[in-house]
Design a protein around this motif. Structure first.
Motif, PDB file in Angstrom:
ATOM      1  N   SER A  56      -1.005 -48.847   5.693  1.00 40.61           N
ATOM      2  CA  SER A  56      -2.073 -49.291   6.591  1.00 40.61           C
ATOM      3  C   SER A  56      -3.347 -49.651   5.828  1.00 40.61           C
ATOM      4  N   ALA A  57      -3.482 -49.179   4.601  1.00 45.36           N
ATOM      5  CA  ALA A  57      -4.646 -49.505   3.767  1.00 45.36           C
ATOM      6  C   ALA A  57      -4.172 -49.662   2.331  1.00 45.36           C
ATOM      7  N   GLY A  58      -4.878 -50.457   1.590  1.00 39.99           N
ATOM      8  CA  GLY A  58      -4.515 -50.694   0.200  1.00 39.99           C
ATOM      9  C   GLY A  58      -4.801 -49.497  -0.691  1.00 39.99           C
ATOM     10  N   LEU A  59      -4.231 -49.532  -1.883  1.00 38.52           N
ATOM     11  CA  LEU A  59      -4.396 -48.445  -2.841  1.00 38.52           C
ATOM     12  C   LEU A  59      -5.849 -48.308  -3.292  1.00 38.52           C
ATOM     13  N   CYS A  60      -6.538 -49.417  -3.424  1.00 38.36           N
ATOM     14  CA  CYS A  60      -7.910 -49.386  -3.948  1.00 38.36           C
ATOM     15  C   CYS A  60      -8.976 -49.365  -2.856  1.00 38.36           C
ATOM     16  N   ASN A  61      -8.599 -49.072  -1.634  1.00 40.24           N
ATOM     17  CA  ASN A  61      -9.580 -48.972  -0.540  1.00 40.24           C
ATOM     18  C   ASN A  61     -10.028 -47.523  -0.371  1.00 40.24           C
ATOM     19  N   CYS A  62     -10.249 -46.843  -1.466  1.00 41.69           N
ATOM     20  CA  CYS A  62     -10.578 -45.414  -1.442  1.00 41.69           C
ATOM     21  C   CYS A  62     -11.846 -45.113  -0.657  1.00 41.69           C
ATOM     22  N   CYS A  63     -12.800 -46.025  -0.706  1.00 46.15           N
ATOM     23  CA  CYS A  63     -14.102 -45.743  -0.089  1.00 46.15           C
ATOM     24  C   CYS A  63     -14.138 -46.037   1.404  1.00 46.15           C
ATOM     25  N   ASP A  64     -12.985 -46.328   2.013  1.00 40.60           N
ATOM     26  CA  ASP A  64     -12.943 -46.491   3.468  1.00 40.60           C
ATOM     27  C   ASP A  64     -13.369 -45.204   4.160  1.00 40.60           C
ATOM     28  N   ASP A  65     -12.965 -44.091   3.596  1.00 46.82           N
ATOM     29  CA  ASP A  65     -13.332 -42.777   4.115  1.00 46.82           C
ATOM     30  C   ASP A  65     -14.121 -42.077   2.999  1.00 46.82           C
ATOM     31  N   LYS A  66     -15.427 -42.247   3.023  1.00 47.16           N
ATOM     32  CA  LYS A  66     -16.279 -41.770   1.933  1.00 47.16           C
ATOM     33  C   LYS A  66     -16.206 -40.250   1.747  1.00 47.16           C
ATOM     34  N   HIS A  67     -16.091 -39.508   2.840  1.00 47.19           N
ATOM     35  CA  HIS A  67     -15.997 -38.053   2.740  1.00 47.19           C
ATOM     36  C   HIS A  67     -14.735 -37.655   1.993  1.00 47.19           C
ATOM     37  N   ASN A  68     -13.592 -38.218   2.380  1.00 46.25           N
ATOM     38  CA  ASN A  68     -12.336 -37.889   1.710  1.00 46.25           C
ATOM     39  C   ASN A  68     -12.337 -38.370   0.266  1.00 46.25           C
ATOM     40  N   CYS A  69     -12.954 -39.504   0.012  1.00 45.18           N
ATOM     41  CA  CYS A  69     -13.030 -40.027  -1.355  1.00 45.18           C
ATOM     42  C   CYS A  69     -13.787 -39.048  -2.259  1.00 45.18           C
ATOM     43  N   LEU A  70     -14.872 -38.527  -1.774  1.00 43.45           N
ATOM     44  CA  LEU A  70     -15.681 -37.576  -2.541  1.00 43.45           C
ATOM     45  C   LEU A  70     -14.913 -36.269  -2.768  1.00 43.45           C
ATOM     46  N   VAL A  71     -14.271 -35.767  -1.717  1.00 44.91           N
ATOM     47  CA  VAL A  71     -13.495 -34.526  -1.837  1.00 44.91           C
ATOM     48  C   VAL A  71     -12.354 -34.716  -2.831  1.00 44.91           C
ATOM     49  N   THR A  72     -11.662 -35.847  -2.750  1.00 38.98           N
ATOM     50  CA  THR A  72     -10.527 -36.098  -3.634  1.00 38.98           C
ATOM     51  C   THR A  72     -10.968 -36.238  -5.088  1.00 38.98           C
ATOM     52  N   CYS A  73     -12.089 -36.881  -5.318  1.00 37.57           N
ATOM     53  CA  CYS A  73     -12.586 -37.020  -6.697  1.00 37.57           C
ATOM     54  C   CYS A  73     -13.027 -35.677  -7.274  1.00 37.57           C
ATOM     55  N   CYS A  74     -13.658 -34.839  -6.473  1.00 36.60           N
ATOM     56  CA  CYS A  74     -14.153 -33.544  -6.960  1.00 36.60           C
ATOM     57  C   CYS A  74     -13.071 -32.476  -7.016  1.00 36.60           C
ATOM     58  N   CYS A  75     -12.208 -32.450  -6.016  1.00 35.09           N
ATOM     59  CA  CYS A  75     -11.179 -31.401  -5.934  1.00 35.09           C
ATOM     60  C   CYS A  75      -9.920 -31.966  -5.271  1.00 35.09           C
TER      61      CYS A  75
END
Length: 184
Positions: free
Chosen positions: A51-70
């Motif tokens: 439903s979303a591309g591999l590089c559309n990480c920032c679609d959900d900024k909260h999850n993107c931040l959580v995934t990058c940190c932990c």
């Protein structure tokens, strides 16, 4: 009166009576009975794209931040949904973190969950093989899997069991009713 020798190799299925019969080592196909080694092939489910591309990480900024940190938190949430509640978010996340700490090969572990998720939802393998996606772009792969499950209606923060209760799904556990007061 006597059966035709040409038709003796053909058997016809027994008439449907609704009474269970003992299974045999043969099953009926459209062309007659087939040996047990031959299995019926059902057409595979149509493969759909993510439903979303591999590089559309920032679609959900909260999850993107959580995934990058932990990333273990995001992985744990994904694993609980993909495992259909047989493993908890905390257990899967802790195992992911332990593998990361001891070996640094957590991407191998998480690529198996990507493959399992693709199988459950008939998702296209792409843009390349699952292990390559996880080895070279682990945070993006986890964010994509998270977004896919979220777009399929899962509330990732409440886990599998709460999602099933909310959807009225597989969990039909009812607490016992207590009649009268509980005094002695």
């Amino acid at each position: 009166m006597y059966p035709n020798k040409e038709d003796s190799h053909r058997r016809h299925p027994p008439p449907a009576s609704g009474i269970p019969v003992k299974p045999t080592n043969q099953f009926y196909t459209s062309g007659g009975f087939a040996p047990a080694g031959l299995r019926l092939q059902y057409p595979p489910a149509p493969v759909v794209t993510w439903s979303a591309g591999l590089c559309n990480c920032c679609d959900d900024k909260h999850n993107c931040l959580v995934t990058c940190c932990c990333p273990c938190i995001t992985f744990g949430q994904i694993a609980e949904i993909v495992d259909r509640g047989s493993s908890s978010c905390g257990t899967s996340g802790a195992l992911y973190a332990l593998i990361c700490f001891l070996t640094g090969c957590q991407s191998i572990f998480s690529c198996f969950y990507r493959a399992k998720m693709r199988g459950q939802y008939s998702l296209k393998e792409g843009p390349c093989a699952d292990c390559i996606v996880h080895c070279f772009c682990e945070p993006c792969a986890l964010c994509q899997e998270y977004r896919e499950l979220k777009r399929r209606g899962f509330n990732m923060s409440i886990g599998w069991h709460a999602n099933m209760e909310r959807q009225g799904g597989e969990l039909d556990i009812v607490a016992p009713r207590i009649h009268g007061d509980m005094s002695r």
